[in-house]
Motif scaffolding. Structure first.
Motif, PDB file in Angstrom:
ATOM      1  N   ALA B 319      21.878  13.365  85.038  1.00 21.00           N
ATOM      2  CA  ALA B 319      22.695  12.649  84.064  1.00 21.00           C
ATOM      3  C   ALA B 319      23.845  11.948  84.770  1.00 21.00           C
ATOM      4  O   ALA B 319      24.500  12.531  85.628  1.00 21.00           O
ATOM      5  CB  ALA B 319      23.218  13.611  83.016  1.00 21.00           C
ATOM      6  N   GLY B 320      24.064  10.696  84.399  1.00 17.15           N
ATOM      7  CA  GLY B 320      25.198   9.956  84.921  1.00 17.15           C
ATOM      8  C   GLY B 320      25.000   9.410  86.310  1.00 17.15           C
ATOM      9  O   GLY B 320      25.914   8.830  86.884  1.00 17.15           O
ATOM     10  N   GLU B 321      23.815   9.547  86.885  1.00 19.60           N
ATOM     11  CA  GLU B 321      23.618   8.998  88.220  1.00 19.60           C
ATOM     12  C   GLU B 321      22.673   7.796  88.163  1.00 19.60           C
ATOM     13  O   GLU B 321      21.956   7.591  87.199  1.00 19.60           O
ATOM     14  CB  GLU B 321      23.039  10.048  89.180  1.00 19.60           C
ATOM     15  N   THR B 322      22.719   7.011  89.220  1.00 14.36           N
ATOM     16  CA  THR B 322      21.772   5.918  89.358  1.00 14.36           C
ATOM     17  C   THR B 322      20.775   6.303  90.434  1.00 14.36           C
ATOM     18  O   THR B 322      21.167   6.591  91.564  1.00 14.36           O
ATOM     19  CB  THR B 322      22.491   4.627  89.761  1.00 14.36           C
ATOM     20  N   LEU B 323      19.508   6.349  90.032  1.00 15.61           N
ATOM     21  CA  LEU B 323      18.454   6.594  91.007  1.00 15.61           C
ATOM     22  C   LEU B 323      17.825   5.252  91.342  1.00 15.61           C
ATOM     23  O   LEU B 323      17.316   4.565  90.463  1.00 15.61           O
ATOM     24  CB  LEU B 323      17.398   7.548  90.440  1.00 15.61           C
ATOM     25  N   GLY B 324      17.906   4.874  92.605  1.00 14.32           N
ATOM     26  CA  GLY B 324      17.309   3.616  93.020  1.00 14.32           C
ATOM     27  C   GLY B 324      15.889   3.849  93.497  1.00 14.32           C
ATOM     28  O   GLY B 324      15.632   4.805  94.223  1.00 14.32           O
ATOM     29  N   ILE B 325      14.975   2.983  93.069  1.00 22.48           N
ATOM     30  CA  ILE B 325      13.605   3.094  93.557  1.00 22.48           C
ATOM     31  C   ILE B 325      13.271   1.819  94.299  1.00 22.48           C
ATOM     32  O   ILE B 325      13.358   0.717  93.750  1.00 22.48           O
ATOM     33  CB  ILE B 325      12.625   3.315  92.397  1.00 22.48           C
ATOM     34  N   VAL B 326      12.938   1.953  95.570  1.00 20.82           N
ATOM     35  CA  VAL B 326      12.685   0.783  96.388  1.00 20.82           C
ATOM     36  C   VAL B 326      11.238   0.805  96.858  1.00 20.82           C
ATOM     37  O   VAL B 326      10.648   1.866  97.084  1.00 20.82           O
ATOM     38  CB  VAL B 326      13.670   0.710  97.580  1.00 20.82           C
ATOM     39  N   GLY B 327      10.644  -0.369  96.971  1.00 19.59           N
ATOM     40  CA  GLY B 327       9.273  -0.459  97.450  1.00 19.59           C
ATOM     41  C   GLY B 327       8.872  -1.913  97.495  1.00 19.59           C
ATOM     42  O   GLY B 327       9.526  -2.760  96.896  1.00 19.59           O
ATOM     43  N   GLU B 328       7.799  -2.192  98.225  1.00 21.53           N
ATOM     44  CA  GLU B 328       7.335  -3.569  98.313  1.00 21.53           C
ATOM     45  C   GLU B 328       6.366  -3.835  97.170  1.00 21.53           C
ATOM     46  O   GLU B 328       6.064  -2.942  96.384  1.00 21.53           O
ATOM     47  CB  GLU B 328       6.685  -3.797  99.676  1.00 21.53           C
ATOM     48  N   SER B 329       5.839  -5.068  97.090  1.00 21.09           N
ATOM     49  CA  SER B 329       4.931  -5.337  95.984  1.00 21.09           C
ATOM     50  C   SER B 329       3.689  -4.466  96.135  1.00 21.09           C
ATOM     51  O   SER B 329       3.207  -4.250  97.244  1.00 21.09           O
ATOM     52  CB  SER B 329       4.569  -6.819  95.943  1.00 21.09           C
ATOM     53  N   GLY B 330       3.214  -3.932  95.026  1.00 22.83           N
ATOM     54  CA  GLY B 330       2.070  -3.045  95.070  1.00 22.83           C
ATOM     55  C   GLY B 330       2.439  -1.593  95.306  1.00 22.83           C
ATOM     56  O   GLY B 330       1.580  -0.736  95.416  1.00 22.83           O
ATOM     57  N   SER B 331       3.739  -1.314  95.375  1.00 23.33           N
ATOM     58  CA  SER B 331       4.136   0.071  95.639  1.00 23.33           C
ATOM     59  C   SER B 331       4.070   0.913  94.372  1.00 23.33           C
ATOM     60  O   SER B 331       4.096   2.135  94.443  1.00 23.33           O
ATOM     61  CB  SER B 331       5.555   0.113  96.209  1.00 23.33           C
ATOM     62  N   GLY B 332       4.000   0.266  93.205  1.00 22.96           N
ATOM     63  CA  GLY B 332       3.929   1.004  91.953  1.00 22.96           C
ATOM     64  C   GLY B 332       5.280   1.225  91.310  1.00 22.96           C
ATOM     65  O   GLY B 332       5.398   1.909  90.310  1.00 22.96           O
ATOM     66  N   LYS B 333       6.332   0.591  91.866  1.00 23.91           N
ATOM     67  CA  LYS B 333       7.673   0.859  91.342  1.00 23.91           C
ATOM     68  C   LYS B 333       7.849   0.327  89.920  1.00 23.91           C
ATOM     69  O   LYS B 333       8.461   0.978  89.085  1.00 23.91           O
ATOM     70  CB  LYS B 333       8.748   0.300  92.276  1.00 23.91           C
ATOM     71  N   SER B 334       7.267  -0.855  89.641  1.00 21.82           N
ATOM     72  CA  SER B 334       7.390  -1.400  88.291  1.00 21.82           C
ATOM     73  C   SER B 334       6.516  -0.632  87.306  1.00 21.82           C
ATOM     74  O   SER B 334       6.869  -0.491  86.136  1.00 21.82           O
ATOM     75  CB  SER B 334       7.004  -2.882  88.263  1.00 21.82           C
ATOM     76  N   THR B 335       5.382  -0.129  87.792  1.00 24.19           N
ATOM     77  CA  THR B 335       4.529   0.708  86.940  1.00 24.19           C
ATOM     78  C   THR B 335       5.293   1.958  86.517  1.00 24.19           C
ATOM     79  O   THR B 335       5.250   2.369  85.359  1.00 24.19           O
ATOM     80  CB  THR B 335       3.252   1.110  87.704  1.00 24.19           C
ATOM     81  N   LEU B 336       6.015   2.530  87.455  1.00 24.42           N
ATOM     82  CA  LEU B 336       6.802   3.728  87.157  1.00 24.42           C
ATOM     83  C   LEU B 336       7.865   3.407  86.102  1.00 24.42           C
ATOM     84  O   LEU B 336       8.036   4.154  85.135  1.00 24.42           O
ATOM     85  CB  LEU B 336       7.452   4.247  88.443  1.00 24.42           C
ATOM     86  N   ALA B 337       8.552   2.278  86.284  1.00 23.45           N
ATOM     87  CA  ALA B 337       9.562   1.869  85.305  1.00 23.45           C
ATOM     88  C   ALA B 337       8.910   1.686  83.943  1.00 23.45           C
ATOM     89  O   ALA B 337       9.440   2.129  82.919  1.00 23.45           O
ATOM     90  CB  ALA B 337      10.235   0.565  85.744  1.00 23.45           C
ATOM     91  N   GLY B 338       7.733   1.046  83.928  1.00 18.25           N
ATOM     92  CA  GLY B 338       7.023   0.808  82.680  1.00 18.25           C
ATOM     93  C   GLY B 338       6.613   2.102  81.994  1.00 18.25           C
ATOM     94  O   GLY B 338       6.647   2.209  80.771  1.00 18.25           O
ATOM     95  N   LEU B 339       6.232   3.097  82.770  1.00 18.78           N
ATOM     96  CA  LEU B 339       5.834   4.392  82.209  1.00 18.78           C
ATOM     97  C   LEU B 339       7.018   5.079  81.532  1.00 18.78           C
ATOM     98  O   LEU B 339       6.902   5.585  80.424  1.00 18.78           O
ATOM     99  CB  LEU B 339       5.288   5.305  83.312  1.00 18.78           C
ATOM    100  N   VAL B 340       8.150   5.090  82.222  1.00 19.48           N
ATOM    101  CA  VAL B 340       9.322   5.760  81.655  1.00 19.48           C
ATOM    102  C   VAL B 340       9.820   5.001  80.429  1.00 19.48           C
ATOM    103  O   VAL B 340      10.185   5.584  79.419  1.00 19.48           O
ATOM    104  CB  VAL B 340      10.445   5.893  82.705  1.00 19.48           C
ATOM    105  N   ALA B 341       9.763   3.652  80.493  1.00 16.36           N
ATOM    106  CA  ALA B 341      10.253   2.846  79.386  1.00 16.36           C
ATOM    107  C   ALA B 341       9.323   2.928  78.181  1.00 16.36           C
ATOM    108  O   ALA B 341       9.761   2.801  77.046  1.00 16.36           O
ATOM    109  CB  ALA B 341      10.404   1.385  79.822  1.00 16.36           C
ATOM    110  N   GLY B 342       8.020   3.143  78.436  1.00 15.07           N
ATOM    111  CA  GLY B 342       7.066   3.185  77.320  1.00 15.07           C
ATOM    112  C   GLY B 342       6.262   1.914  77.164  1.00 15.07           C
ATOM    113  O   GLY B 342       5.677   1.673  76.125  1.00 15.07           O
ATOM    114  N   ILE B 343       6.237   1.066  78.193  1.00 15.40           N
ATOM    115  CA  ILE B 343       5.414  -0.148  78.139  1.00 15.40           C
ATOM    116  C   ILE B 343       3.989   0.189  78.546  1.00 15.40           C
ATOM    117  O   ILE B 343       3.023  -0.230  77.935  1.00 15.40           O
ATOM    118  CB  ILE B 343       5.958  -1.212  79.120  1.00 15.40           C
ATOM    119  N   VAL B 344       3.882   0.935  79.635  1.00 12.92           N
ATOM    120  CA  VAL B 344       2.579   1.297  80.175  1.00 12.92           C
ATOM    121  C   VAL B 344       2.275   2.705  79.676  1.00 12.92           C
ATOM    122  O   VAL B 344       3.157   3.564  79.678  1.00 12.92           O
ATOM    123  CB  VAL B 344       2.633   1.299  81.721  1.00 12.92           C
ATOM    124  N   SER B 345       1.055   2.949  79.224  1.00 15.89           N
ATOM    125  CA  SER B 345       0.736   4.300  78.787  1.00 15.89           C
ATOM    126  C   SER B 345      -0.586   4.732  79.398  1.00 15.89           C
ATOM    127  O   SER B 345      -1.324   3.925  79.942  1.00 15.89           O
ATOM    128  CB  SER B 345       0.680   4.361  77.266  1.00 15.89           C
TER     129      SER B 345
END
Lengths: 299, 544
Positions: B319-345
């Motif tokens: 709580a209250g922290e910023t977790l940075g996720i870094v990776g190149e294209s194809g690393s799955g970082k946006s997929t992870l964001a989408g999963l937590v946000a509820g876009i990707v299921s």
């Protein structure tokens, strides 16, 4: 290059306060003479269709002479084979075709937009189903389809309108669906989904407002096509029938006297083509100004 | 004094608008570069840097024209060449490497045939000599297995390989001038470093004059000896890069240099965690997920699973922290964001938030849960509805989640706009009337309007210019601190991640490579991959 050089010498645009209120694309459209001609023609035809019975010199069905007479002071375009005033009939000749087209195409655009939005947004098998149904309808030549449907439904104004709606809906569905697929991929739709917005809200509040320009163009361009189709139908004797005045019908009647009294053919032909050309000019200009490309409007 | 190789003087390039006015894309530009020198043209979008660079090849975009001035290469007056002369000039003496390698290769032809066509067009080489030239270029541009590669189509090779092919194509005529227009913008950092190295070598080998256009000062620094800074169509200053860097003459250049994201392991801390928070401090949100995208299926069956996009990613966000996720294209970082946000299921495993499991699709989450987890997207323009005014966009979350009336929501929006340093009159505008930075602030406002507890930021600054990026990041840092927000911050840019994150996780090919406190990770990375990423960022360090 020439237009660039020209632009240099054009005085800076300083429109009067009233013109300022017109949206920019519309002002841009009005710079093109073609668009202005189109808009004038369309307005003329709409006014004529509305007020023809009031301003026409005679009733369209009153028999005034015995048989065909050439133009004269009393009858500027003469009278037809039955002795009715040709000018009066000409003025009313677009009313039914225009009314049927407007009603039918409006219904087609509304239905087509709903189906297209739904199919484009939902995708999957629903999309496949809707698309294959439109394929099926569009596989039949339009005029043939109209003729068959008219023989089934009858020639009343309401039934002709339904026929027009059935024939034009698939094209609208395809155009709207194609645009919707592109819009639905954008992140503002993701944002709406993450908020948990309902399906109707996403379709009609988020997506549809982005399609208003396209819908207006669809409405107009398909109206011009529908007017032609209805007239062709009347010409073939399948559409509007006597004693109602109609340009398609009038052209057909004039076929017998084409060499002796050609104005009987030319007058309704001018009426019909000026309406269709007017709509097309106006739509072209407006579509360009609002950034709806040609490929969008071709099904 | 040697005569300059490139000599531009008094150049105006203008566009005529639909309303009949003329707009200057480049105004009164003057440049002199010696043979074999390297010049970097730097500027933000709309500064006219690409227009200026293209004028070196006598090219103006449709609607633009050269209104005034001269462009000379050696003793050739480029703007006065006739069409035939210009065709021979381009690709022969001067060559260009454009930004998007995919759109500069025709998709319907194998690479070998495209290169052969260029050899035929720009050289006298035929048959075996032509083939030899192509193989030499492939070798020089570090393209492996020439025979196999030449038979492939552009979409069948990687982005880095495509850019090498385009560079090879540019070098076919052994040009004396190479113009590169943001050639590495679409590439990952590690690939970018390799491509830059290659360009530098080839430039020396051909003794070509190099003009490198970029918004990225780091890249210019690595590549060029001289620099020209552009803004609003004008060259603000030019000179030796080392001089401009150490003693920038204009305030804009200073700002530009300051705005460059740097990896500063000892840098200032992002907002410290609020101590008073009543929420469980550790493991506020957790993931332990694997995920595969489906291959397209038939009419009635679902397609088989594709290769895993995420493999057992176990993370926790405090709580209250910023977790940075870094990776190149194809690393799955946006997929992870989408999963937590509820876009990707459709993941396997578990995502929890504040102790409760999170359903995959946002639609299956409770309204309150949807409110608490908000997302800001990469492309600010695409994330705002073009048919709506800002007022409508910002009012919706207030009405939906808090039942505010239209007037109340408007007042709320004005307060929010103040928080992101925008004026209230922006409410009556639509997204397309705003700049990229303003758009992204509005997108942030929309997320904040829901009063979220977890804010997911997916590459939120990658579409922005560096100076705008710096301001948006500062803003984000301040808001995170003031509101005590928990943030999941996704980026390909380690410097950006380093600036805003408390902890950093490194993703590669769907696997979690390492995770740790920011300073520890940046100072002493434990995996080779992280070291390589850091290297990609530091390739500019030796330039001055």
């Amino acid at each position: 290059m020439t237009s660039d050089t020209f632009a240099q010498f054009r005085p800076p645009a300083a429109p009067p306060a009233k013109a300022r209120r017109l949206p920019l694309p519309l002002r841009r459209a009005l710079r093109s003479p073609m668009t202005v001609i189109g808009l004038v023609l369309v307005s003329f035809h709409l006014l004529l269709a509305l007020f023809a019975p009031v301003i026409a010199p005679y009733s369209v069905s009153a028999i005034l002479t015995t048989g065909l007479t050439p133009p004269s002071g009393a009858h500027w375009l003469g009278t037809d084979q039955i002795g009715r005033d040709y000018l009066s009939r000409l003025m009313s000749g677009g009313r039914i075709a225009l009314l049927v087209s407007l009603l039918g195409v409006f219904a087609a655009v509304v239905t087509g937009a709903v189906l297209g939005l739904f199919a484009g947004y939902r995708g999957g098998w629903l999309d496949d189903l809707v698309m294959r149904l439109t394929d099926a309808v569009m596989a039949v030549p339009e005029l043939l389809l109209i003729a068959v449907l008219v023989l089934t439904f009858g020639k009343e104004i309401w039934s002709l309108s339904i026929v027009v709606a059935i024939v034009y809906t698939p094209g609208v569905v395809r155009v709207i669906r194609a645009r919707t697929v592109g819009l639905a991929a954008q992140d503002f739709i993701r944002a709406a989904e993450l908020r948990g917005e309902s399906l109707p809200r996403i379709l009609f509040r988020e997506l549809a407002p982005n399609l208003t320009g396209l819908l207006a163009v669809e409405l107009a361009i398909r109206c011009s096509s529908a007017v032609l189709k209805i007239s062709a139908l009347s010409f073939l004797g399948l559409g509007i029938s006597q004693p109602t005045p109609d340009w398609g019908l009038m052209v057909q009647e004039a076929m017998t006297v084409i060499f002796t009294d050609p104005w009987f053919l030319i007058a309704p032909a001018i009426g019909l083509s000026s309406l269709v050309i007017g709509i097309n000019f106006a739509v072209d200009g407006l579509a360009r100004a609002y950034g709806v490309s040609e490929t969008d409007t071709n099904p | 004094m040697m005569t300059p190789h490139i000599h531009i003087s008094g150049l105006d390039v203008t566009y005529s608008t639909d309303l009949g006015t003329e707009v200057h894309a480049v105004r009164d530009a003057g440049l002199q570069v010696l043979r074999g020198e390297t010049l970097g043209i730097v500027g933000e979008s709309g500064s006219g840097k690409s227009t200026l660079a293209r004028s070196l090849l006598g090219y103006a975009r449709p609607g633009a024209r050269f209104a005034k001035g001269t462009v000379r290469l050696g003793d050739t007056d480029v703007l006065r060449l006739d069409p035939a002369g210009l065709r021979a000039f381009r690709g022969g003496r001067a060559a260009m490497v454009p930004q998007n390698p995919l759109s500069s290769l025709t998709p319907h032809m194998p690479i070998g045939r495209q290169l052969a066509e260029l050899v035929r067009l720009h050289t006298d080489l035929r048959d075996s000599a032509a083939k030899k030239r192509i193989l030499w270029l492939m070798d020089r541009t570090g393209l492996p297995e020439p025979d196999k590669l030449l038979a492939r189509y552009p979409h069948e090779i990687s982005g880095g390989q495509r850019q090498r092919v385009v560079i090879a194509a540019a070098l076919i005529g052994r040009p004396e001038l190479i113009v590169l227009d943001e050639p590495t913008t679409a590439l990952d950092k590690t690939v970018e470093a390799e491509v830059l190295q290659l360009v530098a070598e080839l430039q020396k080998e051909l003794n070509a004059t190099l003009v490198y256009v970029s918004h990225d000062l780091n890249v210019i620094r690595a590549m060029c000896r001289k620099i020209a800074v552009m803004k609003d169509g004008k060259i603000l200053e030019q000179g030796l890069l080392s001089r401009v860097y150490s003693r920038p003459a204009t305030a804009y250049t200073q700002e530009l240099i300051r705005a460059i994201p740097r990896i500063e392991p000892q840098g200032p801390k992002p907002g410290s965690r609020p101590a008073h928070t009543a929420l469980a401090s550790a493991g506020f949100a957790t993931t332990s997920v694997s995920f595969s995208y489906h291959r397209p299926g038939g009419l009635f069956r679902r397609g088989p699973d594709g290769p895993p996009a995420l493999q057992d990613i176990t993370l926790d966000i405090n709580a209250g922290e910023t977790l940075g996720i870094v990776g190149e294209s194809g690393s799955g970082k946006s997929t992870l964001a989408g999963l937590v946000a509820g876009i990707v299921s459709g993941h396997s495993g578990r995502i929890t938030f504040d102790g409760q499991p999170l359903a995959g699709k946002a639609a299956n989450r409770s309204k309150d849960m949807r409110r608490r987890v908000q997302m800001v997207f990469q492309d600010p323009l695409s994330s705002l509805n073009p048919a709506q005014k800002v007022n409508e966009i910002l009012a919706r979350p207030r009405q939906l989640y808090f039942g505010r009336s239209a007037a109340e929501a408007r007042a709320d929006s004005i307060a929010l706009l103040k928080e992101v340093e925008l004026e209230p009159d922006i409410l009556n505008r639509s997204a397309r009337q705003l700049s990229g930075g303003q758009q992204q602030r509005i997108a942030m406002c929309r997320a904040l309007a829901a009063e979220p507890e977890l804010l997911i930021c997916d590459e939120v600054t990658s579409a922005l210019d560096v100076t705008i990026q710096a301001r948006v990041l500062d803003l984000l840092l301040r808001i995170q601190k003031e509101r005590g927000l928990t943030c999941l911050f996704i980026s390909h840019d380690l410097a950006v991640i380093g600036k805003v994150s408390h902890r950093v996780a490194v993703l590669q090919m769907g696997r979690l490579q390492e995770i740790g406190q920011r300073d520890a990770l940046l100072n002493a990375p434990t995996t080779d991959y992280t070291r390589k990423l850091l290297q990609g960022h530091r390739h500019d360090a030796g330039a001055t």
